[in-house]
Scaffold this motif. Sequence first.
Motif, PDB file in Angstrom:
ATOM      1  N   PRO A   1       0.807  -1.222   0.000  1.00  0.00           N
ATOM      2  CA  PRO A   1       0.000   0.000   0.000  1.00  0.00           C
ATOM      3  C   PRO A   1       0.839   1.271   0.000  1.00  0.00           C
ATOM      4  O   PRO A   1       0.393   2.313  -0.516  1.00  0.00           O
ATOM      5  N   ILE A   2       2.053   1.222   0.570  1.00  0.00           N
ATOM      6  CA  ILE A   2       2.914   2.412   0.560  1.00  0.00           C
ATOM      7  C   ILE A   2       3.277   2.774  -0.876  1.00  0.00           C
ATOM      8  O   ILE A   2       3.196   3.940  -1.284  1.00  0.00           O
ATOM      9  N   ARG A   3       3.663   1.785  -1.650  1.00  0.00           N
ATOM     10  CA  ARG A   3       4.004   2.045  -3.052  1.00  0.00           C
ATOM     11  C   ARG A   3       2.800   2.589  -3.827  1.00  0.00           C
ATOM     12  O   ARG A   3       2.928   3.511  -4.628  1.00  0.00           O
ATOM     13  N   GLY A   4       1.645   1.997  -3.571  1.00  0.00           N
ATOM     14  CA  GLY A   4       0.454   2.448  -4.275  1.00  0.00           C
ATOM     15  C   GLY A   4       0.050   3.858  -3.895  1.00  0.00           C
ATOM     16  O   GLY A   4      -0.523   4.595  -4.718  1.00  0.00           O
ATOM     17  N   PHE A   5       0.327   4.254  -2.667  1.00  0.00           N
ATOM     18  CA  PHE A   5      -0.033   5.595  -2.213  1.00  0.00           C
ATOM     19  C   PHE A   5       0.927   6.652  -2.757  1.00  0.00           C
ATOM     20  O   PHE A   5       0.509   7.712  -3.220  1.00  0.00           O
ATOM     21  N   VAL A   6       2.237   6.356  -2.706  1.00  0.00           N
ATOM     22  CA  VAL A   6       3.243   7.335  -3.142  1.00  0.00           C
ATOM     23  C   VAL A   6       3.297   7.435  -4.664  1.00  0.00           C
ATOM     24  O   VAL A   6       3.410   8.531  -5.224  1.00  0.00           O
ATOM     25  N   GLU A   7       3.232   6.294  -5.349  1.00  0.00           N
ATOM     26  CA  GLU A   7       3.243   6.236  -6.820  1.00  0.00           C
ATOM     27  C   GLU A   7       4.432   6.989  -7.420  1.00  0.00           C
ATOM     28  O   GLU A   7       4.289   7.827  -8.310  1.00  0.00           O
ATOM     29  N   ARG A   8       5.595   6.675  -6.950  1.00  0.00           N
ATOM     30  CA  ARG A   8       6.810   7.327  -7.465  1.00  0.00           C
ATOM     31  C   ARG A   8       7.383   6.516  -8.612  1.00  0.00           C
ATOM     32  O   ARG A   8       7.715   5.333  -8.437  1.00  0.00           O
ATOM     33  N   PRO A   9       7.524   7.093  -9.796  1.00  0.00           N
ATOM     34  CA  PRO A   9       8.079   6.336 -10.930  1.00  0.00           C
ATOM     35  C   PRO A   9       9.548   5.996 -10.701  1.00  0.00           C
ATOM     36  O   PRO A   9      10.245   6.639  -9.912  1.00  0.00           O
ATOM     37  N   ARG A  10      10.004   4.995 -11.419  1.00  0.00           N
ATOM     38  CA  ARG A  10      11.418   4.643 -11.367  1.00  0.00           C
ATOM     39  C   ARG A  10      12.257   5.825 -11.859  1.00  0.00           C
ATOM     40  O   ARG A  10      11.844   6.574 -12.756  1.00  0.00           O
ATOM     41  N   PRO A  11      13.461   5.987 -11.314  1.00  0.00           N
ATOM     42  CA  PRO A  11      14.261   7.170 -11.671  1.00  0.00           C
ATOM     43  C   PRO A  11      14.616   7.255 -13.149  1.00  0.00           C
ATOM     44  O   PRO A  11      14.681   8.352 -13.714  1.00  0.00           O
ATOM     45  N   PHE A  12      14.824   6.119 -13.803  1.00  0.00           N
ATOM     46  CA  PHE A  12      15.213   6.175 -15.216  1.00  0.00           C
ATOM     47  C   PHE A  12      14.046   6.594 -16.115  1.00  0.00           C
ATOM     48  O   PHE A  12      14.259   6.919 -17.286  1.00  0.00           O
TER      49      PHE A  12
ATOM     50  N   ASP B   1      11.943   9.180 -15.252  1.00  0.00           N
ATOM     51  CA  ASP B   1      11.874  10.640 -15.132  1.00  0.00           C
ATOM     52  C   ASP B   1      13.177  11.327 -15.499  1.00  0.00           C
ATOM     53  O   ASP B   1      13.182  12.532 -15.777  1.00  0.00           O
ATOM     54  N   HIS B   2      14.269  10.583 -15.490  1.00  0.00           N
ATOM     55  CA  HIS B   2      15.585  11.184 -15.754  1.00  0.00           C
ATOM     56  C   HIS B   2      16.281  10.334 -16.811  1.00  0.00           C
ATOM     57  O   HIS B   2      16.842   9.275 -16.508  1.00  0.00           O
ATOM     58  N   LYS B   3      16.225  10.817 -18.032  1.00  0.00           N
ATOM     59  CA  LYS B   3      16.702  10.022 -19.168  1.00  0.00           C
ATOM     60  C   LYS B   3      18.205   9.783 -19.136  1.00  0.00           C
ATOM     61  O   LYS B   3      18.697   8.856 -19.790  1.00  0.00           O
ATOM     62  N   SER B   4      18.936  10.602 -18.388  1.00  0.00           N
ATOM     63  CA  SER B   4      20.379  10.391 -18.332  1.00  0.00           C
ATOM     64  C   SER B   4      20.765   9.270 -17.374  1.00  0.00           C
ATOM     65  O   SER B   4      21.931   8.873 -17.325  1.00  0.00           O
ATOM     66  N   VAL B   5      19.804   8.775 -16.606  1.00  0.00           N
ATOM     67  CA  VAL B   5      20.060   7.634 -15.726  1.00  0.00           C
ATOM     68  C   VAL B   5      19.959   6.357 -16.552  1.00  0.00           C
ATOM     69  O   VAL B   5      18.954   6.108 -17.227  1.00  0.00           O
ATOM     70  N   GLU B   6      20.994   5.540 -16.486  1.00  0.00           N
ATOM     71  CA  GLU B   6      21.035   4.314 -17.278  1.00  0.00           C
ATOM     72  C   GLU B   6      20.809   3.098 -16.372  1.00  0.00           C
ATOM     73  O   GLU B   6      21.679   2.762 -15.567  1.00  0.00           O
ATOM     74  N   PRO B   7      19.657   2.444 -16.480  1.00  0.00           N
ATOM     75  CA  PRO B   7      19.417   1.252 -15.655  1.00  0.00           C
ATOM     76  C   PRO B   7      20.244   0.072 -16.170  1.00  0.00           C
ATOM     77  O   PRO B   7      20.414  -0.098 -17.377  1.00  0.00           O
ATOM     78  N   LEU B   8      20.740  -0.730 -15.259  1.00  0.00           N
ATOM     79  CA  LEU B   8      21.515  -1.904 -15.642  1.00  0.00           C
ATOM     80  C   LEU B   8      20.640  -3.126 -15.856  1.00  0.00           C
ATOM     81  O   LEU B   8      21.144  -4.174 -16.272  1.00  0.00           O
ATOM     82  N   ILE B   9      19.372  -3.010 -15.558  1.00  0.00           N
ATOM     83  CA  ILE B   9      18.464  -4.141 -15.685  1.00  0.00           C
ATOM     84  C   ILE B   9      17.134  -3.647 -16.231  1.00  0.00           C
ATOM     85  O   ILE B   9      16.681  -2.546 -15.896  1.00  0.00           O
ATOM     86  N   ASP B  10      16.533  -4.425 -17.110  1.00  0.00           N
ATOM     87  CA  ASP B  10      15.258  -4.058 -17.720  1.00  0.00           C
ATOM     88  C   ASP B  10      14.093  -4.692 -16.959  1.00  0.00           C
ATOM     89  O   ASP B  10      14.282  -5.593 -16.135  1.00  0.00           O
ATOM     90  N   GLY B  11      12.900  -4.225 -17.282  1.00  0.00           N
ATOM     91  CA  GLY B  11      11.696  -4.847 -16.749  1.00  0.00           C
ATOM     92  C   GLY B  11      11.190  -4.269 -15.451  1.00  0.00           C
ATOM     93  O   GLY B  11      10.211  -4.770 -14.893  1.00  0.00           O
ATOM     94  N   LYS B  12      11.823  -3.224 -14.924  1.00  0.00           N
ATOM     95  CA  LYS B  12      11.367  -2.601 -13.685  1.00  0.00           C
ATOM     96  C   LYS B  12      10.351  -1.515 -14.012  1.00  0.00           C
ATOM     97  O   LYS B  12      10.689  -0.355 -14.251  1.00  0.00           O
ATOM     98  N   THR B  13       9.085  -1.898 -14.035  1.00  0.00           N
ATOM     99  CA  THR B  13       8.032  -0.953 -14.425  1.00  0.00           C
ATOM    100  C   THR B  13       7.124  -0.579 -13.260  1.00  0.00           C
ATOM    101  O   THR B  13       6.225   0.244 -13.424  1.00  0.00           O
ATOM    102  N   ASP B  14       7.322  -1.207 -12.084  1.00  0.00           N
ATOM    103  CA  ASP B  14       6.480  -0.852 -10.943  1.00  0.00           C
ATOM    104  C   ASP B  14       7.010   0.418 -10.282  1.00  0.00           C
ATOM    105  O   ASP B  14       7.985   1.024 -10.740  1.00  0.00           O
ATOM    106  N   TYR B  15       6.370   0.829  -9.198  1.00  0.00           N
ATOM    107  CA  TYR B  15       6.766   2.065  -8.535  1.00  0.00           C
ATOM    108  C   TYR B  15       8.063   1.883  -7.763  1.00  0.00           C
ATOM    109  O   TYR B  15       8.459   0.771  -7.407  1.00  0.00           O
TER     110      TYR B  15
ATOM    111  N   MET C   1      22.519   0.600  -9.882  1.00  0.00           N
ATOM    112  CA  MET C   1      21.845   0.011 -11.035  1.00  0.00           C
ATOM    113  C   MET C   1      20.853   0.956 -11.696  1.00  0.00           C
ATOM    114  O   MET C   1      20.321   0.658 -12.762  1.00  0.00           O
ATOM    115  N   GLY C   2      20.564   2.083 -11.050  1.00  0.00           N
ATOM    116  CA  GLY C   2      19.668   3.073 -11.639  1.00  0.00           C
ATOM    117  C   GLY C   2      18.196   2.741 -11.508  1.00  0.00           C
ATOM    118  O   GLY C   2      17.370   3.323 -12.218  1.00  0.00           O
ATOM    119  N   VAL C   3      17.837   1.830 -10.603  1.00  0.00           N
ATOM    120  CA  VAL C   3      16.436   1.425 -10.472  1.00  0.00           C
ATOM    121  C   VAL C   3      15.758   2.027  -9.237  1.00  0.00           C
ATOM    122  O   VAL C   3      14.560   1.839  -9.036  1.00  0.00           O
TER     123      VAL C   3
END
Length: 248
Positions: free
Chosen positions: A86-97, A99-113, A155-157
């Motif tokens: 419920p904390i994640r659902g309430f805050v709803e903060r997107p992954r940093p990569f 909102d910030h295109k210069s952040v390079e994630p080392l792993i794909d598939g992280k689409t949750d909050y 990892m940028g996630v």
Amino acid sequence: MAVWDNPDVGLLYEINGLAKDAPTWTDRLMEWVGEYGIAVGLVLVGIWAWWGVSRRRASRDEAVAGFAGLLWAPLAAVIALVVNIPIRGFVERPRPFLDHKSVEPLIDGKTDYSFVSDHATLTMAIAVGIFMVNRKFGLVAILLAVAEGFCRVYMGVHYPTDVVGGLALGTAVALLLAPAAMWVLTPAVRAASGRVSWLNSLVWAGPAAARAEGVADRTAGSGPAAASGVTPPQGPGPRGPRDRDLAA
């Protein structure tokens, strides 16, 4: 939010920026460590702690309490992850990569909050649970949990505050619910280990301690007390107090 996010994003850039300058094998190693490696390390620390609890505790009651505490560590992690939903659902903060295109994630598939970090929550809950049983092993586990948080930012996630929130949540759940958990787990472990031989071996020193106790019982009548004519105290019935405790 800008005032709150600026130092958070700045530290994110600093830590994730290390990945851009590192060789590819380092990034792959950090990816594996951050996703799986530290979790495996915590399992090994937990086994190490169990070995110390079951082999070195002075009494069976101490061993039972220690074993129950080690059981609480993974249970605390599961509860903390449930609390985080419920904390994640309430805050709803997107992954940093996102909102910030210069952040390079080392792993794909992280689409949750992003807030709070599940990995930081889980590892710290387990680490604090181990710490409450044994400080030496617990400190090692806490260092691993902090390293997990660093890996998630590298990892940028996750943002750094995602990690701090996860470490705090895992700590809070493990500490605040520990009294109630131990009130339930300790008698349950005592009762189950008294009825299941292999579980009793896991809880307290295994066959070696049982054999040692048997030798002590057999030689009790040939020691100084026997030579002086003093009969060692015996429990009622055919079994001594220790046997009754094992069957309790």
